[in-house]
Design an enzyme around this catalytic site. Structure first.
Site, PDB file in Angstrom:
ATOM      1  N   HIS A 157       0.919  -0.965  -0.101  1.00 40.36           N
ATOM      2  CA  HIS A 157       0.094  -0.024  -0.184  1.00 40.36           C
ATOM      3  C   HIS A 157       0.782   1.165  -0.075  1.00 40.36           C
ATOM      4  CE1 HIS A 157       0.758   0.056   4.435  1.00 40.36           C
ATOM      5  NE2 HIS A 157       0.163   1.239   4.219  1.00 40.36           N
ATOM      6  N   ASP A 158       2.159   1.275   0.487  1.00 42.42           N
ATOM      7  CA  ASP A 158       2.845   2.444   0.666  1.00 42.42           C
ATOM      8  C   ASP A 158       4.086   2.286  -0.371  1.00 42.42           C
ATOM      9  OD1 ASP A 158       1.778   4.260   2.509  1.00 42.42           O
ATOM     10  OD2 ASP A 158       2.687   3.497   4.009  1.00 42.42           O
ATOM     11  N   LYS A 213       5.932   5.485  -1.439  1.00 41.79           N
ATOM     12  CA  LYS A 213       6.730   6.073  -0.660  1.00 41.79           C
ATOM     13  C   LYS A 213       8.235   5.834  -1.260  1.00 41.79           C
ATOM     14  CE  LYS A 213       4.157   6.702   3.557  1.00 41.79           C
ATOM     15  NZ  LYS A 213       4.070   6.249   4.805  1.00 41.79           N
ATOM     16  N   HIS A 223       2.130   9.963  -2.490  1.00 43.32           N
ATOM     17  CA  HIS A 223       2.488   8.650  -2.556  1.00 43.32           C
ATOM     18  C   HIS A 223       1.459   7.652  -2.883  1.00 43.32           C
ATOM     19  CE1 HIS A 223       1.028   8.307   1.549  1.00 43.32           C
ATOM     20  NE2 HIS A 223       0.808   6.887   1.315  1.00 43.32           N
ATOM     21  N   HIS A 239      -5.943   4.436   0.165  1.00 44.51           N
ATOM     22  CA  HIS A 239      -6.016   4.024   1.589  1.00 44.51           C
ATOM     23  C   HIS A 239      -5.933   5.363   2.284  1.00 44.51           C
ATOM     24  CE1 HIS A 239      -1.509   4.206   0.684  1.00 44.51           C
ATOM     25  NE2 HIS A 239      -1.451   4.602   1.911  1.00 44.51           N
ATOM     26  N   HIS A 240      -5.777   6.530   1.680  1.00 40.32           N
ATOM     27  CA  HIS A 240      -5.861   7.712   2.529  1.00 40.32           C
ATOM     28  C   HIS A 240      -7.128   8.288   1.960  1.00 40.32           C
ATOM     29  CE1 HIS A 240      -2.038   7.670   4.539  1.00 40.32           C
ATOM     30  NE2 HIS A 240      -1.323   7.425   3.483  1.00 40.32           N
ATOM     31  N   ASP A 261      -4.125   0.900   8.517  1.00 41.59           N
ATOM     32  CA  ASP A 261      -2.873   1.843   8.550  1.00 41.59           C
ATOM     33  C   ASP A 261      -2.858   2.727   9.683  1.00 41.59           C
ATOM     34  OD1 ASP A 261      -1.023   3.282   7.239  1.00 41.59           O
ATOM     35  OD2 ASP A 261      -2.557   4.397   6.154  1.00 41.59           O
TER      36      ASP A 261
HETATM   37 FE   LIG Z   1      -0.048   5.844   3.064  1.00 43.44          FE
END
Ligand SMILES: [Fe+2]
Length: 319
Positions: free
Chosen positions: A186-187, A190, A215, A240-241, A269
């Site tokens: 998911h990240d 980054k 990201h 996811h954000h 998260d």
């Molecule tokens: Fe994230």
């Protein structure tokens, strides 16, 4: 042993069936120095492991310089251990937790999205299997997971939490594995963000926050170029954000427009981030975290998913 930097390891990564591959040191509580417990090619006896399991005063360590070797040994032998019914589920979880850190650290450093997706796919299958393993309690899992908020630790923990949540919400095994892998990925975006911004202690300024907010799209773009990435994993990475009230990022969609797997990932998260140590603050307790998340539940999270997570935490993970 004075002068050699040591790092702690869980006794659960030892098995009476296999050698550990690096020298293991032991330090009883109050002792100044650690002493050699097992040489790299030695196998721990059942009696020694039982003693370690009940004694909270004895800590195990490996040399910091052998950390990579230790993790590689677990990684190379993991499939063999995982398929062995004689290895208890909590040992498998401890080994998997180390393997996840090692695989993500290696793969993210190599920075090849195809290879990252390939490596995380198999890990997702293992995570999903452990998430539904009845003999592994949530409390055991919590003790096993690291809580240092490194990107790799964070992604591994989010993957475990997403699987627990998805299993409770009724997802079948195949989808659980897909969601677990989505948690690991998911990240991904980054990777494209300057580490000075990512690891900045304290508050980000407006410009830095704008960079961080890129990201989800960055990770999504990477995954669209990989055949193996599934729709669920693309959406978990991209959404996811997002918030249920439409005030999240990158797009600002809300409610059912956000895929259910992304709503699961969002709860996992935030919970993971708040319950992990940061350079500028200690980890919050599960209870404190749930209280804070409850204050913004109707704005930030899917209520049903959050209620389900609350039930899992209070009934299985503890305070
Ligand atoms: Fe994230």
């Amino acid at each position: 042993m004075l002068g050699i930097p040591l790092i702690p390891i869980s006794h659960l990564t030892l098995s009476s069936l296999f050698p550990v591959g690096t020298d293991v040191y032991l330090r009883p509580k109050g002792a100044k120095e650690a002493m050699l417990f097992l040489a790299a090619d030695q196998i721990a006896t059942e009696e020694a492991l039982e003693l370690l399991a009940v004694s909270k005063d004895i800590k195990l360590f490996i040399s910091q310089t052998e950390c990579q070797k230790f993790q590689k040994h677990l990684r190379d032998n993991f499939d063999l251990w995982f398929e062995n019914d004689a290895v208890p589920a909590k040992n498998k979880a401890a080994m998997l937790s180390e393997v996840i850190r090692n695989v993500l650290s290696d793969e993210f450093t190599r920075n090849d999205t195809n290879s990252i997706v390939d490596a995380t796919k198999q890990l997702g299958v293992h995570i999903a299997r452990l998430a539904t393993e009845k003999s592994l309690t949530g409390a055991e899992l919590c003790q096993i997971l690291h809580h240092d908020y490194g990107t790799f630790t964070h992604s591994g923990n989010v993957a475990f939490y997403c699987s627990l949540l998805a299993a409770e919400l009724g997802y079948a095994n195949e989808e659980l594995a897909e969601i677990a892998t989505g948690g690991l990925l998911h990240d991904l975006g980054k990777l494209d963000i300057d580490e000075r911004v990512l690891n900045k202690p304290g508050k980000l300024d407006e410009f830095e926050f704008r960079i961080i907010k890129e990201h989800p799209l960055g990770g999504f773009r990477r995954l669209t170029k990989v055949n193996e990435a599934t729709r669920i994993q693309l959406l978990m990475t991209y959404q996811h954000h997002e918030r249920i009230d439409g005030k999240g990022y990158p797009v600002g969609i809300g409610g059912d427009e956000i895929h259910i797997a992304s709503r699961i990932c969002s709860v996992a998260d935030v919970f993971e981030a708040m319950t992990s140590n940061r350079p500028y603050r200690g980890a919050l307790s599960h209870k404190q975290t749930l209280e804070i998340m409850t204050e913004s539940v109707t704005q930030a999270f899917d209520k049903e998913v959050f209620e389900c997570w609350k039930t899992i935490v209070s009934s299985r993970l503890g305070n």
